[in-house]
Structures are given as structure tokens and as C-alpha cells.
Design a protein around this motif. Structure first.
Motif, PDB file in Angstrom:
ATOM      1  N   GLU A 124       7.117 -11.398  -4.616  1.00 18.57           N
ATOM      2  CA  GLU A 124       7.096 -12.770  -3.912  1.00 18.57           C
ATOM      3  C   GLU A 124       5.910 -12.714  -2.908  1.00 18.57           C
ATOM      4  OE1 GLU A 124       8.624 -16.005  -4.435  1.00 18.57           O
ATOM      5  OE2 GLU A 124      10.723 -14.833  -4.119  1.00 18.57           O
ATOM      6  N   SER A 167       6.135  -4.701 -10.413  1.00 15.35           N
ATOM      7  CA  SER A 167       6.352  -3.660 -11.074  1.00 15.35           C
ATOM      8  C   SER A 167       7.463  -2.522 -10.563  1.00 15.35           C
ATOM      9  CB  SER A 167       5.113  -2.755 -10.822  1.00 15.35           C
ATOM     10  OG  SER A 167       4.777  -2.273  -9.692  1.00 15.35           O
ATOM     11  N   SER A 227       0.738  -1.051  -0.168  1.00 14.59           N
ATOM     12  CA  SER A 227      -0.019   0.134   0.220  1.00 14.59           C
ATOM     13  C   SER A 227       0.975   1.124  -0.184  1.00 14.59           C
ATOM     14  CB  SER A 227      -0.866  -0.047   1.192  1.00 14.59           C
ATOM     15  OG  SER A 227      -1.577  -1.000   1.278  1.00 14.59           O
ATOM     16  N   CYS A 237      -2.610   3.621  -5.895  1.00 16.40           N
ATOM     17  CA  CYS A 237      -2.701   3.816  -7.484  1.00 16.40           C
ATOM     18  C   CYS A 237      -3.609   2.736  -7.835  1.00 16.40           C
ATOM     19  CB  CYS A 237      -1.249   3.708  -7.939  1.00 16.40           C
ATOM     20  SG  CYS A 237      -0.385   2.274  -7.874  1.00 16.40           S
TER      21      CYS A 237
END
Ligand SMILES: Nc1ncnc2c1ncn2[C@@H]1O[C@H](COP(=O)(O)OP(=O)(O)OP(=O)(O)O)[C@@H](O)[C@H]1O
Ligand SMILES: [Mg+2]
Length: 325
Positions: free
Chosen positions: A99, A80, A36, A63
Motif C-alpha cells: 500500500e 512481495s 529498505s 536487494c
């Protein structure tokens, strides 16, 4: 002779990795809240039931993830946050392995809901022990909600290692406190069985945040520290010598925004207080060390509680000198 060696099914690999990433409810909370924070959330709420073994739900206004990413985030090594080896040495995010979510998903029932702000509706995935069971669109505010239910429900051996609800809850509280200290700009809420345990607001300064988490009295007595040097910056709030504890539980140390229990840092702090505190007493402090990410390796331990400094001695002396001032 028939071959005896085989490749493990992927779901089993995940569980082995999960054994390292997911020890207990508090590790799930840590991974979800880190995500988060990496998603740029300004408000994070954590709801848990039965010390986290029955339910952990983390809701953020970050996001969000589009459809494709929502499926991808459950794949191992899908992230990402880094793209190449070099990125490991310029980390600006808490996550980097891709992971956490597959590990958690493989040992619990999970529901993921996510919506980026520029998309009309959210998407929901229902996952059972790593397998996607159902997908649907859903109405929701922008951001992400991740629910983890019945942790280790198919792994009785792992479940046995969990402690009483109160103990698991205390570990969760500890994790949330550390993250909330490191991010005074972000709102954090922790609810257990509907009862509020942590409730701190957005855009606080460090002292207000410390007051909300550790008590007004402590916060009022701590001294401000801010020291810039060629090795980086050491800053935070530290106790005067007459304010100490019998345990090291109120020594909160962070390296580049990560709660870390590190021998080098710990030793420098104790060395600074050595002549000031009686034997067996520990200072109260919230201490941040900000250094060039290239100077510190976070990829040492699966839980990321440990780091390795490239120049240990220098970092040690820098912290020591900053505290002595
Ligand atoms: N709350 C969230 N909001 C937005 N995107 C998220 C959120 N949680 C996860 N993601 C996306 O899912 C990806 C996978 O998450 P996961 O936690 O498994 O790996 P990671 O954070 O990249 O690395 P690590 O395993 O070190 O935590 C992230 O890289 C991110 O893109
Ligand atoms: Mg992560």
C-alpha cells in the motif's frame, strides 16, 4: 432514476488510503526506510529538504527490484512480502499491505531507481501523482533510490496541515532514531539541506548505537536487560531510577522490531518504575519485546504504530517481571 453510485477511479482510492498512510513527511520516510530494511539493506541514507515537503530521497544497498517488479511496486496491494491470510500471522517483514508506494506516489512527484546486484544496469521510473511519465535505464550501484518531491502539491487542503519545517524535521528525526535503534547493524544517515543530523555506522552494538543517537552520557548509564521466558524475550537498555525525564519521549519500545506505542507495554513499564520514580517523571529506555508473530496482530492501524496482543495480561506481566529483576 439515473444511478448515483459509482466506482471511484483508482487514483482517487489511492488518495483516500494515502490519507491514512501518508500524513506528513515523517510517514513517507518511515515507509521508505521500512522497505529498505525489508530489502536487507546494510546502508540507508535519507536526504531531505525543507522538512521533507520539498524533497525526501532514500537510498539503500538492498536487494533492488528488477524491471517488472519496479512497475508492479506502484500497483495497489502489490507486495512481495505476503501471499496468503496465514502469512499475516507469521510476519517477519515490516511491510505487508502493498500500500505504501502507490499511496505516496499518488500524492507527490516520485522518481524510482532500482538495480538488483545481478543485473548490469538500473531502471528509472518518473511518476507524477501516480502516473508513470517516463522510463529509462540508468547507471547506478545495486540497490534502490526513491525520491519524493513536492509532497501534497496537488492537495492544498492536505498541505495546510503540515507544520513548520523545523517541526516536520523533528518528526522525521524521531522516525529515523527509532528505526536506527531497532537496527544497530545497519548504517543510517540523515541529512537536512546537506547538514548531517544522524550518522551511525554499520555493525554497532546497541549501546554504541544509543550513544550515537541519544548521547554518550545517557548510553553510559543505561543498564542491560535480557530476559527469556515462555512468552518470548525482553531485552534492551534501561535507565537506573536516578536517570529520568519529564516526558515519555525517551521511552523507546519495540515489538518484533517495530516501534510501537502500546498501552499494555507502556503500562507495564510505568508500573515497574512506579515506586522508583517521582510522580510525573519517565524512564529512559530502549526496550525490545520479541514474541511469536502469531501472538500479535500488526494489522490494526494503517500506520502500524499500534498492535494487538492475543494474550495482553501475560505479555504485560512478562515485561513487568523482566524489568523488576
Ligand atoms: N527499497 C526497496 N528495495 C527493494 N524492493 C522494494 C523496495 N521498496 C519497495 N520494494 C518492493 O515493492 C513492494 C511494494 O512496496 P510497498 O511499500 O508499497 O508495499 P509493502 O512493503 O509490501 O507493504 P506495506 O504497504 O505494508 O509497506 C514491496 O513488497 C517490495 O517487493
Ligand atoms: Mg512497504
Amino acid at each position: 432514476m439515473a444511478s448515483r453510485i459509482h466506482i471511484l477511479p483508482e487514483n482517487l482510492c489511492n488518495k483516500i488510503a494515502a490519507g491514512e498512510v501518508v500524513e506528513r513527511p515523517a510517514s513517507v520516510v518511515k515507509e521508505l526506510v521500512e522497505n529498505s530494511l525489508d530489502a536487507g539493506a546494510g546502508e540507508i541514507s535519507i536526504e531531505i529538504e525543507k522538512g521533507g515537503r520539498k524533497l525526501i530521497r532514500v537510498t539503500d544497498d538492498g536487494c533492488g527490484m528488477g524491471k517488472e517488479d519496479l512497475f508492479l511496486c506502484l500497483e495497489r496491494h502489490a507486495t512481495s512480502k505476503i501471499a496468503s491470510d496465514d502469512d499475516l500471522f507469521r510476519l517477519r517483514t515490516l511491510g505487508f499491505r502493498g500500500e505504501a508506494l502507490p499511496s505516496i506516489a499518488s500524492v507527490a512527484r516520485m522518481v524510482l531507481r532500482s538495480r538488483p546486484a545481478d543485473v548490469e544496469e538500473g531502471m528509472e521510473l518518473i511518476v507524477d501523482c501516480g502516473q508513470i511519465r517516463k522510463t529509462a535505464s540508468c547507471g547506478m550501484a545495486p540497490g534502490t533510490v526513491i525520491e519524493v518531491r513536492d509532497l501534497f502539491y496537488r492537495l492544498p487542503a492536505r498541505r495546510k496541515f503540515l507544520r513548520r519545517d523545523e517541526t516536520e524535521l523533528a518528526h522525521v528525526g524521531d522516525v529515523v532514531t527509532k528505526m536506527a535503534l531497532a537496527h544497530p547493524g545497519v548504517q543510517f544517515r540523515l541529512l537536512h539541506q546537506g547538514r548531517s543530523l544522524v550518522d551511525v555506522r554499520r555493525n554497532e552494538n546497541l549501546r554504541t548505537r544509543v550513544a550515537g543517537l541519544l548521547g554518550r552520557q545517557v548510553a553510559g548509564q543505561l543498564l542491560e536487560l535480557d530476559s527469556d521466558g515462555p512468552d518470548g524475550r525482553v531485552h534492551g537498555l534501561v535507565a537506573p531510577p536516578d536517570l529520568s525525564r519529564a516526558t515519555s519521549g525517551a521511552m523507546f519500545t519495540f515489538v518484533n522490531g517495530r516501534a510501537i506505542r502500546d498501552k499494555v507495554v507502556q503500562h507495564a513499564v510505568m508500573e515497574a518504575y512506579r515506586t522508583l520514580l517521582p510522580r510525573g517523571r519517565y524512564p529512559i529506555l530502549v526496550l525490545f519485546l520479541d514474541i511469536d508473530p502469531a501472538e500479535v496482530d500488526v494489522n490494526v492501524h494503517p500506520t502500524k504504530h499500534e498492535v494487538r496482543f492475543r494474550r495482553q495480561g501475560q505479555i504485560h506481566d512478562f515485561i513487568l517481571a523482566s524489568l523488576r529483576q
